[in-house]
Write a protein that holds these residues in place. Structure first.
Motif, short mmCIF file in Angstrom:
data_model
loop_
_atom_site.label_atom_id
_atom_site.label_comp_id
_atom_site.label_asym_id
_atom_site.label_seq_id
_atom_site.Cartn_x
_atom_site.Cartn_y
_atom_site.Cartn_z
N LEU A 32 21.92 -8.37 19.61
CA LEU A 32 21.00 -9.64 19.39
C LEU A 32 19.58 -9.43 19.99
O LEU A 32 18.81 -9.88 19.03
N ASN A 33 19.44 -8.97 21.18
CA ASN A 33 17.88 -8.92 21.45
C ASN A 33 17.25 -8.09 20.63
O ASN A 33 16.09 -8.12 20.51
N ARG A 34 17.78 -6.82 20.27
CA ARG A 34 17.01 -5.77 19.45
C ARG A 34 16.59 -6.43 18.34
O ARG A 34 15.40 -6.25 17.68
N VAL A 35 17.39 -7.10 17.57
CA VAL A 35 17.11 -7.82 16.47
C VAL A 35 16.15 -8.87 16.67
O VAL A 35 15.03 -9.05 15.85
N ARG A 36 16.02 -9.68 17.74
CA ARG A 36 15.02 -10.66 18.01
C ARG A 36 13.72 -9.89 18.11
O ARG A 36 12.74 -10.82 17.84
N LEU A 37 13.74 -9.05 18.92
CA LEU A 37 12.40 -8.25 19.19
C LEU A 37 11.90 -7.66 17.96
O LEU A 37 10.58 -7.91 17.59
N GLN A 38 12.73 -7.08 16.90
CA GLN A 38 12.29 -6.82 15.73
C GLN A 38 11.65 -7.94 14.75
O GLN A 38 10.62 -7.61 14.26
N ARG A 39 12.44 -8.64 14.87
CA ARG A 39 11.97 -10.03 13.91
C ARG A 39 10.79 -10.73 14.47
O ARG A 39 10.05 -11.39 13.81
N ALA A 40 10.40 -10.56 15.88
CA ALA A 40 9.26 -11.34 16.23
C ALA A 40 7.90 -10.19 16.14
O ALA A 40 7.09 -10.40 16.30
N GLY A 41 8.26 -8.98 15.43
CA GLY A 41 7.23 -7.97 15.21
C GLY A 41 6.98 -6.95 16.20
O GLY A 41 5.97 -6.26 16.05
N VAL A 42 7.83 -6.76 17.34
CA VAL A 42 7.58 -5.66 18.00
C VAL A 42 8.10 -4.44 17.32
O VAL A 42 9.16 -4.15 16.66
N GLU A 43 7.33 -3.18 17.53
CA GLU A 43 7.62 -2.09 16.67
C GLU A 43 8.82 -1.48 17.34
O GLU A 43 8.95 -1.29 18.69
N THR A 44 9.80 -1.09 16.58
CA THR A 44 11.25 -0.82 17.40
C THR A 44 11.89 0.68 17.13
O THR A 44 11.72 0.94 15.86
N ILE A 81 19.54 -4.84 12.19
CA ILE A 81 18.42 -3.88 12.47
C ILE A 81 17.81 -3.50 10.97
O ILE A 81 18.75 -3.06 10.10
N ASP A 82 16.58 -3.54 10.83
CA ASP A 82 16.13 -3.40 9.57
C ASP A 82 15.40 -2.15 9.60
O ASP A 82 14.63 -1.60 10.14
N PRO A 83 15.86 -1.16 8.52
CA PRO A 83 15.47 0.14 8.72
C PRO A 83 14.11 0.57 8.21
O PRO A 83 13.68 1.55 8.42
N ASP A 84 13.53 -0.54 7.48
CA ASP A 84 12.09 -0.42 6.89
C ASP A 84 11.39 -0.99 8.18
O ASP A 84 10.19 -0.62 8.05
N ALA A 85 12.02 -1.74 9.10
CA ALA A 85 11.02 -2.16 10.40
C ALA A 85 11.24 -1.36 11.74
O ALA A 85 10.37 -1.34 12.37
N ALA A 86 12.45 -0.72 11.77
CA ALA A 86 12.68 -0.11 12.93
C ALA A 86 12.91 1.46 12.41
O ALA A 86 13.35 1.81 11.33
N THR A 87 12.64 2.37 13.50
CA THR A 87 13.06 3.58 13.34
C THR A 87 14.15 4.14 13.88
O THR A 87 14.13 4.08 15.18
N PRO A 128 2.74 -9.45 19.26
CA PRO A 128 3.96 -8.60 19.32
C PRO A 128 3.38 -7.20 19.09
O PRO A 128 4.04 -6.17 19.39
N GLY A 129 2.45 -7.01 18.30
CA GLY A 129 2.09 -5.65 17.87
C GLY A 129 1.66 -4.71 19.04
O GLY A 129 1.19 -3.48 18.77
N ARG A 130 1.35 -5.43 20.12
CA ARG A 130 0.89 -4.45 21.14
C ARG A 130 1.92 -3.95 22.07
O ARG A 130 2.02 -2.71 23.01
N PHE A 131 3.21 -3.98 21.54
CA PHE A 131 4.26 -3.26 22.26
C PHE A 131 5.28 -2.38 21.21
O PHE A 131 5.27 -2.73 19.99
N ARG A 132 5.60 -1.38 21.80
CA ARG A 132 6.63 -0.57 21.13
C ARG A 132 7.80 -0.46 21.98
O ARG A 132 8.03 0.04 22.95
N VAL A 133 8.92 -0.56 21.40
CA VAL A 133 10.15 -0.57 22.00
C VAL A 133 11.16 0.63 21.78
O VAL A 133 11.22 0.93 20.79
N LEU A 134 11.86 0.96 22.91
CA LEU A 134 12.67 2.22 22.77
C LEU A 134 14.23 1.70 23.38
O LEU A 134 14.11 1.28 24.29
N THR A 135 15.21 1.69 22.30
CA THR A 135 16.30 1.47 22.67
C THR A 135 17.38 2.44 22.11
O THR A 135 17.16 2.93 21.03
#
Length: 371
Positions: free
Chosen positions: A64-76, A111-117, A39-46
């Motif tokens: 729900l999909n944003r939370v899923r991606l964040q929890r999977a370890g994708v930088e969000t 959505i976790d503000p410590d994991a997502a910007t 998951p670390g190879r991706f950076r998501v913007l939404t």
């Protein structure tokens, strides 16, 4: 004067063609496998425009999909697009309250503000400054062919639109590219906007080149992650929309939700079935009940059987209120602490600014404007 080749405009226009859509779906499946492996190879913007409270359409369609991606370890990166509120409006309305409400919705759903910007347009000047070089890379005709711009023009009877509305696709390109997002979760209707960002990234590299001493282009080619999320209609059987007043908001209390669902449109057939084509309104309530309870729509319909619309509405109300209870409780806590919400936003804006300034620095170097 530099002109742009026609094929790029054609790419945008054809980004939702059947063949292109099939390719994008196949690629999305590959990306899902890659996310599971690395998951670390991706950076998501939404993100969303703060025009009102989020509702179940947003929840099942994107949150729900944003939370899923964040929890999977994708930088969000999650954008609260406050500047885009004025693309088609005369004013922003109670924008501060709406921004904080939107932020409370985000945090309440997970959505976790410590994991997502989480950040706002208006607080990141360098992001918006990218609009200037980006606008030099597109033509007026290309912008007017964009589906969103074209539909806006058609809907207003060719009434003159604002410059911000016309350049809306380029602003979205800046949103995606400022943080060098390489993945954007979208529905098929948003594919032309993503293709516009890809065109801008490619044309910038072709026209201005790369910062001295680097071989990589300034901007990546962002890819689409097509969503297979179920589409939930409004309580009137039409598209769920804040402007239609047919939504169930995440922050509604249980009694209000019950009243809204009691008014939902059904039909005269008491036997409940799940048949979206023939019975869209009934099937929408069945689907809503199924999604909220984690069940199969056919099983929900079979269980209600001959109970009719009243039984279906009761089942939907119970399922929705039970699902939303913990989200509403968390949201109430957040809304009662605006100081915390503002700190979250300021931290996110600070992170977004640091990245935007770095990207703008690379852009200036590539354009030989680093003085």
């Amino acid at each position: 004067m530099t002109t742009h080749p026609a094929p790029a405009a054609t790419e945008i226009a054809e980004s939702t063609s059947d063949a292109s859509l099939a390719r994008t779906r196949r690629r999305s499946a590959e990306i899902e496998e890659q996310i599971a492996a690395d998951p670390g190879r991706f950076r998501v913007l939404t993100g969303d425009r703060p025009t009102g409270n989020l509702h179940l359409g947003h929840y099942f369609g994107s949150l729900l999909n944003r939370v899923r991606l964040q929890r999977a370890g994708v930088e969000t990166f999650v954008l609260i697009a406050d500047y885009q509120v004025i693309t088609d409006r005369d004013g922003v309305g109670p924008i501060r309250d709406r921004v904080l409400s939107l932020l409370a919705d985000y945090l309440a759903v997970g959505i976790d503000p410590d994991a997502a910007t989480i950040f706002t347009h208006s607080a990141v000047p360098a992001l918006n400054q990218l609009m200037l070089p980006f606008l030099s890379l597109v033509t007026d005709a290309e912008l007017r062919r964009n589906p969103t711009v074209k539909s806006e023009l058609d809907a207003t009877g060719e009434r003159p639109m604002s410059g911000l509305m016309l350049t809306y696709p380029v602003h979205q390109s800046a949103d995606i590219l400022f943080c060098k997002a390489n993945l954007v979760p979208v529905g098929k209707d948003q594919l032309p906007h993503l293709e516009q960002a890809r065109v801008v990234a490619r044309r910038f590299d072709e026209r201005y080149g790369r910062p001295e001493g680097t071989d990589a282009p300034v901007f990546p080619q962002p890819e689409a992650l097509l969503s297979d999320a179920a589409s939930v209609l409004g309580t009137d059987g039409q598209k769920m929309s804040k402007s239609r007043g047919n939504t169930i908001e995440l922050g509604m209390d249980a009694d209000t939700t019950a009243r809204v669902l009691k008014r939902a449109v059904t039909d005269a057939d008491r036997h409940i079935t799940y048949d979206p084509a023939a019975r869209p309104e009934v099937s929408n309530l069945v689907l809503l009940t199924a999604l909220a309870s984690g069940r199969d729509p056919e099983a929900v319909a079979a269980e209600i059987g001959d109970g009719g619309g009243a039984a279906l509405k009761r089942a939907a109300t119970e399922a929705v209120n039970e699902m939303l209870a913990p989200i509403r409780a968390r949201r109430a806590e957040l809304a009662a602490d605006p100081g915390y919400l503002l700190r979250v936003l300021r931290d996110g804006n600070a992170r977004a600014n640091a990245i935007a300034e770095a990207t703008l620095g690379e852009v200036r170097e590539a354009m030989h404007m680093a003085y």
